[in-house]
Design a protein around this motif. Structure first.
Motif, PDB file in Angstrom:
ATOM      1  N   VAL A 221       0.855  -1.189   0.000  1.00 17.20           N
ATOM      2  CA  VAL A 221       0.000   0.000   0.000  1.00 17.20           C
ATOM      3  C   VAL A 221       0.893   1.240   0.000  1.00 17.20           C
ATOM      4  N   HIS A 222       0.431   2.304  -0.635  1.00 16.37           N
ATOM      5  CA  HIS A 222       1.160   3.577  -0.664  1.00 16.37           C
ATOM      6  C   HIS A 222       1.606   3.935   0.751  1.00 16.37           C
ATOM      7  N   SER A 223       2.918   4.201   0.923  1.00 17.06           N
ATOM      8  CA  SER A 223       3.429   4.446   2.273  1.00 17.06           C
ATOM      9  C   SER A 223       2.885   5.744   2.869  1.00 17.06           C
ATOM     10  N   GLY A 224       2.605   6.716   2.009  1.00 14.33           N
ATOM     11  CA  GLY A 224       2.025   7.951   2.535  1.00 14.33           C
ATOM     12  C   GLY A 224       0.635   7.730   3.082  1.00 14.33           C
ATOM     13  N   SER A 225      -0.082   6.762   2.488  1.00 14.62           N
ATOM     14  CA  SER A 225      -1.435   6.461   2.929  1.00 14.62           C
ATOM     15  C   SER A 225      -1.459   5.574   4.172  1.00 14.62           C
ATOM     16  N   ALA A 226      -0.513   4.619   4.247  1.00  9.05           N
ATOM     17  CA  ALA A 226      -0.614   3.590   5.290  1.00  9.05           C
ATOM     18  C   ALA A 226       0.284   3.828   6.505  1.00  9.05           C
ATOM     19  N   SER A 227       1.437   4.478   6.326  1.00  7.06           N
ATOM     20  CA  SER A 227       2.350   4.610   7.459  1.00  7.06           C
ATOM     21  C   SER A 227       1.726   5.462   8.556  1.00  7.06           C
ATOM     22  N   GLY A 228       1.970   5.064   9.771  1.00  4.30           N
ATOM     23  CA  GLY A 228       1.327   5.712  10.905  1.00  4.30           C
ATOM     24  C   GLY A 228       0.061   5.015  11.331  1.00  4.30           C
ATOM     25  N   VAL A 229      -0.502   4.218  10.404  1.00  4.32           N
ATOM     26  CA  VAL A 229      -1.685   3.403  10.721  1.00  4.32           C
ATOM     27  C   VAL A 229      -1.290   1.925  10.738  1.00  4.32           C
ATOM     28  N   VAL A 327       6.239   2.387  -0.914  1.00  6.52           N
ATOM     29  CA  VAL A 327       5.211   1.382  -0.645  1.00  6.52           C
ATOM     30  C   VAL A 327       5.408   0.808   0.755  1.00  6.52           C
ATOM     31  N   GLN A 328       4.314   0.763   1.500  1.00  4.98           N
ATOM     32  CA  GLN A 328       4.324   0.053   2.779  1.00  4.98           C
ATOM     33  C   GLN A 328       4.317  -1.445   2.476  1.00  4.98           C
ATOM     34  N   LEU A 329       5.399  -2.136   2.842  1.00  4.79           N
ATOM     35  CA  LEU A 329       5.556  -3.530   2.455  1.00  4.79           C
ATOM     36  C   LEU A 329       4.571  -4.424   3.196  1.00  4.79           C
TER      37      LEU A 329
END
Length: 476
Positions: A221-229, A327-329
């Motif tokens: 998933v797009h790292s800007g969208s998923a990181s932190g969650v 990308v969030q791996l």
């Protein structure tokens, strides 16, 4: 035994026959089954064992029989029997399978192209352990050339050692009656602390390998969208590894992976450390200049031979740098290799590690540790007086220095099997893998002069073994 005649014969045979044969052997990419599951289809293993068999059959060893023993679906074994002059049995062991290429070879070197430079034969598998069958038969021939008696000798060269010898038990069962009950085992697959004397291995660490995987998503998933969650799968792995290893010292935390170190091994480590000094650590290709660990050479030797360690040897789920987008791996996997103390139960250690890594899984993640293999270590029985005297005599004769004892950080599964099966046997475990020889890595080499001297030392030990067992001294 006339040591001058032995030395001359061994050196001449190495120069005229063994080195050319080893050069041809190095050219064969017969990687162990773990690294080449299609080894049978590719045919390199077959070419290698046939080459070794062909050379053996050219050797005028009295009444020797040589054959390739096969079990369907398993790597072949080269097996030779030499009747000898007594019914006592000496088993000489080695292997012919190889590690993969690895990266980082010097520009003028190649894993599958032999190169001789500065008295060293470079290429994969020469020292680990292609020379074993050549050295074994040459030592026996050196005695027969002088009319010196020896016990019945059995030479066994396997093709699965670098994969943990999982084929070997089947051959031991198949050949049990033909092997007999050896009271001396000679293994030429070990290390040497330097190239200046004969080194005898007193212990081998066990090995546990497995893969640790952490999943947080079903797809990237797009790292800007998923990181932190969504948590980072790599961070999950970092957290899990800290359960096992102190990241500052490298010491492993689980008490069940540690053992009490025998007093004799402590004394031998002190003597080896005094002999090798800075050579204990200076032999490695450090990335920093003048690297000097904070521990003493003595402590470093114990770390390397009697204390558990963990190494990350591979990874999956990480894209190559050129392909690494934002990308969030979804997952990461690490291959872990644990070196275990010689007397540590490898299966119990595997259960311990798996429980620690899989219990109380970090939130929002799935974690699994898959055990790939467990291999027992080995601790030698007390060295008999005759063998200790023989090794000292051999080392003084052919190296000009006394023999030394040391533990080894690697694993030779066969030694553990033999130790259980023949608890009364004596062991001479030695080899050519000294400073910078770099088995399994780039620029592996065989130190030619040491190969010659070790071969001569084995001849001396075989002669002394016969005299010890029979009480008959060879005529001068």
């Amino acid at each position: 035994m006339d040591t001058n005649k032995t030395e001359s014969f061994v050196n001449d045979l190495w120069d005229s026959s063994i080195i050319p044969e080893l050069c041809d052997y190095i050219k064969l990419p017969n990687k162990s089954p773990h690294f080449d599951p299609d080894w049978e289809k590719h045919g390199h293993m077959e070419k290698a064992v046939q080459q070794l068999e062909a050379w053996c059959k050219t050797q005028p060893v009295k009444d020797m029989s040589v054959e390739i023993v096969r079990i369907e679906g398993r790597t072949p074994v080269l097996f030779a029997e030499i009747p000898g002059d007594s019914d006592d049995v000496v088993l000489l062991y080695g292997h012919y399978d190889k590690q993969p290429e690895f990266s980082g070879w010097a520009e003028d070197l190649d894993p599958w192209e032999p190169t001789i430079k500065d008295g060293k034969l470079y290429g994969r598998g020469g020292a680990d352990d292609g020379y074993a069958v050549f050295g074994s038969l040459t030592a026996i021939r050196a005695l027969q050339e002088q009319g010196i008696p020896h016990a019945r000798c059995v030479v066994l060269i396997e093709g699965c050692e670098e994969s943990g010898s999982f084929d070997l038990p089947y051959y031991i069962e198949k050949l049990e009656d033909r092997i007999g009950s050896p009271d001396l085992v000679v293994c030429l697959d070990a290390e040497c602390g330097n190239y200046e004397q004969l080194w005898c291995t007193t212990s081998l660490r066990g090995n546990l390998t497995g893969t640790l995987r952490a999943d947080v998503l079903t797809e990237g998933v797009h790292s800007g969208s998923a990181s932190g969650v969504v948590p980072s799968s790599f961070r999950i792995l970092r957290k899990l590894l800290s359960r096992i290893e102190d990241e500052d010292s490298g010491q492993l935390r689980p008490e069940g992976l540690h053992v009490d170190i025998p007093k004799q091994r402590i004394e031998q480590a002190k003597l080896a450390a005094d002999t090798l000094g800075k050579g204990v650590y200076s032999k490695y290709p450090w990335a920093v200049e003048d690297a000097a660990p904070s521990e003493s050479p003595y402590e470093l030797l114990l770390n390397n031979t009697w204390r558990p360690t963990m190494s990350v040897t591979g990874a999956a789920g990480l894209p190559a740098l050129v392909d690494a987008g934002n990308v969030q791996l979804p997952f990461n996997t690490l291959k872990l290799s644990f070196r275990l103390p010689p007397t540590c139960d490898a299966d119990v250690a595997a259960k311990t590690v798996k429980e620690i890594l899989e219990e109380q899984t970090p939130p929002l993640s799935k974690v699994s540790f898959h055990v790939e293999s467990t291999m027992a270590g080995w601790n030698a029985p007390p060295v008999a007086e005759w063998l200790e005297a023989s090794m000292q005599k051999a080392s003084e004769a052919f190296f000009g220095k006394p023999s030394m004892y040391m533990g080894t950080g690697g694993t030779i599964p066969f030694m553990g099997m033999l130790g259980e099966k023949f608890p009364e046997a004596q062991f001479l475990i030695t080899g050519l893998l000294g400073p910078n020889s770099n088995a399994h890595g780039p620029n592996e080499f065989l130190h030619i002069d040491t190969g010659k001297r070790v071969t001569s030392c084995v001849a001396q030990v075989l002669a002394d073994h016969y005299e010890h067992k029979t009480g008959v001294k060879a005529a001068a």
